[in-house]
Design a protein around this motif. Structure first.
Motif, PDB file in Angstrom:
ATOM      1  N   ASN A  80       0.815  -1.218   0.000  1.00 25.62           N
ATOM      2  CA  ASN A  80       0.000   0.000   0.000  1.00 25.62           C
ATOM      3  C   ASN A  80       0.849   1.269   0.000  1.00 25.62           C
ATOM      4  O   ASN A  80       0.592   2.195  -0.758  1.00 25.62           O
ATOM      5  CB  ASN A  80      -0.945  -0.002   1.205  1.00 25.62           C
ATOM      6  N   ARG A 115      -8.402   3.180  -2.130  1.00 22.83           N
ATOM      7  CA  ARG A 115      -8.281   3.128  -3.601  1.00 22.83           C
ATOM      8  C   ARG A 115      -9.519   3.686  -4.291  1.00 22.83           C
ATOM      9  O   ARG A 115      -9.440   4.177  -5.418  1.00 22.83           O
ATOM     10  CB  ARG A 115      -7.980   1.713  -4.078  1.00 22.83           C
ATOM     11  N   ASN A 166      -4.461  -1.906  -1.810  1.00 24.03           N
ATOM     12  CA  ASN A 166      -5.531  -2.858  -1.506  1.00 24.03           C
ATOM     13  C   ASN A 166      -5.982  -2.783  -0.048  1.00 24.03           C
ATOM     14  O   ASN A 166      -6.622  -3.702   0.466  1.00 24.03           O
ATOM     15  CB  ASN A 166      -5.101  -4.288  -1.878  1.00 24.03           C
TER      16      ASN A 166
END
Length: 511
Positions: free
Chosen positions: A275, A341, A484
């Motif tokens: 991330n 996201r 994610n």
């Protein structure tokens, strides 16, 4: 007072102090961000006043960028070792002193030295500010609000610098673009000293990684300077190529050293997390697009449209409004409800749509009909994306690494800014040259020749803006695929690509 009542009072005081601290952290961040653009507008006056040559004037900008970009990782680790509050206050005092020196400059050397000092103290200040936020705001909803405000300032500060720079240069003197930092810094330093309560524990007691400091600083300076040289001397210039080769070797050596030493300057766990890696990459690319745009729009409004410096500054207001709205009204409200996201990806795509509108720019384009809606879309998109990105970059990181994780956010922005200015400017310049070469022969009179020159400039800007659109689409794709992490409503944050999960450290507030 009973033990329960005392605890409730302590919690209330801690809550109140956090929000007071945010005011001073935001003020310091605004000062650092607007300083990147405020001097741009004052540069022609300073150049004339101090007799700086055309060849050397770029160093007023470059000296700041090199010191700032090169020393950020070092500054971030200093904050982890020495204490974030202490580093933050020291950075502010140093920045104020360097600004006073710049405002009082009597020679070219004095001005360039002051700019380098500003960059060095900015490199202490910026990561300390972001890491203070990261360790002080751990509740998901509070964190969303705090990073919404911080994201709006980090994104919109550059445009505020253009307005303030225009005002100060036109109505006072170029020196005030430096002196204006002093009250900002004094208020922020005094407030931070008395209000900030740094969470106990989490300080990194390991020794400083000197080889890492040298390799990262020299590598980043070579990289940023390589892009600066590419803009002025071309990509095929031997010095430019040499700087890029040196940067690649130094940064590769840095990664190798960091994987071997006991107490690395940049623990590789910080950047190999799926991330955080995705955030650094997508944010750096988005900044490439943004910095190029600031440059083109400033020239378009002043040279093609004939706007004054003040009017040019105000022309950027829709972008600031969009960024503040995107950060505080969209990002902050949705950040605890949806995964990052789903804010970052659509945010970058909205900004790309704004850029796409600007590819239609012509000499006679209407400000209200084209530039205003394009800027609103850009601001909304960037504000919405920046805010969860900055929060995620420091979320789930161990408290002892908060400073260096914050420094990486700033480093990706600084390097992105240097690449954006050089890469997009080069694309624009070559498109302008070839347009003028193809059309100048058919221009019979002098007014027609001048028109061709202006058309060539606008053609160059729109050609480069097409690349910026593509870069923002790539940023969105990276955000959708690499990032994610789940919704930040719990204390568990999605970890590396292997699917590991880290407990988010909840530091104890010191009283």
């Amino acid at each position: 007072m009973s033990e329960t009542a005392r605890r409730v009072t302590d919690v209330t005081d801690a809550h109140s102090n956090r929000w007071k601290a945010l005011v001073f952290i935001a003020l310091a961040q605004l000062m650092v961000v607007l300083d990147a653009t405020i001097v741009n507008i004052a540069l022609p006056s300073a150049q004339q006043d101090l007799g700086i040559s055309d060849g050397n004037r770029q160093w007023v900008i470059t000296a700041y960028a090199l010191a700032f970009g090169g020393l950020l990782l070092f500054g971030g680790r200093i904050a982890d070792i020495w204490g974030r509050k202490r580093t933050f206050v020291t950075g502010l005092i140093g920045f104020a002193a360097a600004s006073a020196l710049g405002g009082a400059a009597q020679s070219e050397g004095m001005l360039l030295g002051a700019r380098a000092l500003q960059g060095a103290f900015g490199a202490l200040l910026a990561p300390a500010a972001l890491s203070l936020l990261a360790v002080m705001f751990v509740d998901a909803k509070e964190r969303a609000k705090a990073f919404g405000i911080y994201g709006a300032i980090a994104g919109g500060g550059g445009a505020v610098g253009l307005i303030l720079g225009g005002f100060l240069t036109e109505y006072l003197d170029w020196r005030w673009t430096f002196f204006v930092n002093i009250p900002f810094a004094i208020v922020a330093a005094a407030g931070a000293y008395f209000v900030i309560r740094e969470p106990a524990g989490g300080r990194n007691r390991s020794p400083l990684d000197i080889p890492g400091v040298l390799l990262s600083t020299l590598g980043l300076v070579s990289l940023v300077y390589g892009f600066t040289r590419a803009e002025s001397d071309g990509w095929s210039n031997s010095v430019t190529i040499g700087l890029f080769v040196a940067a690649a070797l130094l940064l590769a050596s840095f990664v190798f050293v960091e994987s071997k030493v006991k107490a690395p300057l940049l623990p590789l766990r910080v950047i190999t997390d799926r991330n955080r890696g995705g955030v650094y990459l997508s944010l750096g690319l988005a900044v490439i697009a943004m910095f190029g745009l600031f440059l083109f729009l400033t020239y378009y409004l002043q040279v093609v449209k004939g706007f004054s410096p003040v009017k040019t500054g105000f022309a950027f207001l829709p972008m600031i409004v969009g960024m503040i709205t995107g950060s505080t009204q969209i990002g902050a409200r949705l950040m605890t409800r949806v995964p990052p996201r789903l804010l970052m990806g659509p945010g970058f795509l909205t900004a790309a749509l704004g850029m796409l509108l600007l590819t239609q720019m012509e000499i006679g384009s209407s400000y209200a009909g084209l530039l205003l809606p394009a800027q609103l879309l850009l601001g909304l998109g960037m504000g919405t994306a920046f805010m969860p990105a900055m929060s995620l970059a420091t979320q789930g990181v161990e408290a002892r690494d908060a400073g260096v994780a914050s420094a990486m956010v700033n480093t990706s922005q600084q390097v992105g800014g240097a690449i954006g200015t050089a890469l997009l400017n080069t694309i624009a310049a070559s498109a302008t040259t070839s347009y003028i070469k193809d059309h100048i022969a058919s221009a019979g009179s002098k007014p027609q020749a001048q028109l061709v020159q202006l058309e060539g400039m606008v053609h160059g800007y729109t050609s480069a803006i097409w690349f910026a659109v593509g870069i923002l689409v790539v940023s969105a794709a990276i955000a959708f695929t690499l990032v994610n992490a789940g919704r930040p409503g719990s204390t568990v944050v999605s970890g590396s690509g292997a699917g590991a999960e880290d407990e988010m450290p909840v530091p104890v507030i010191a009283h």
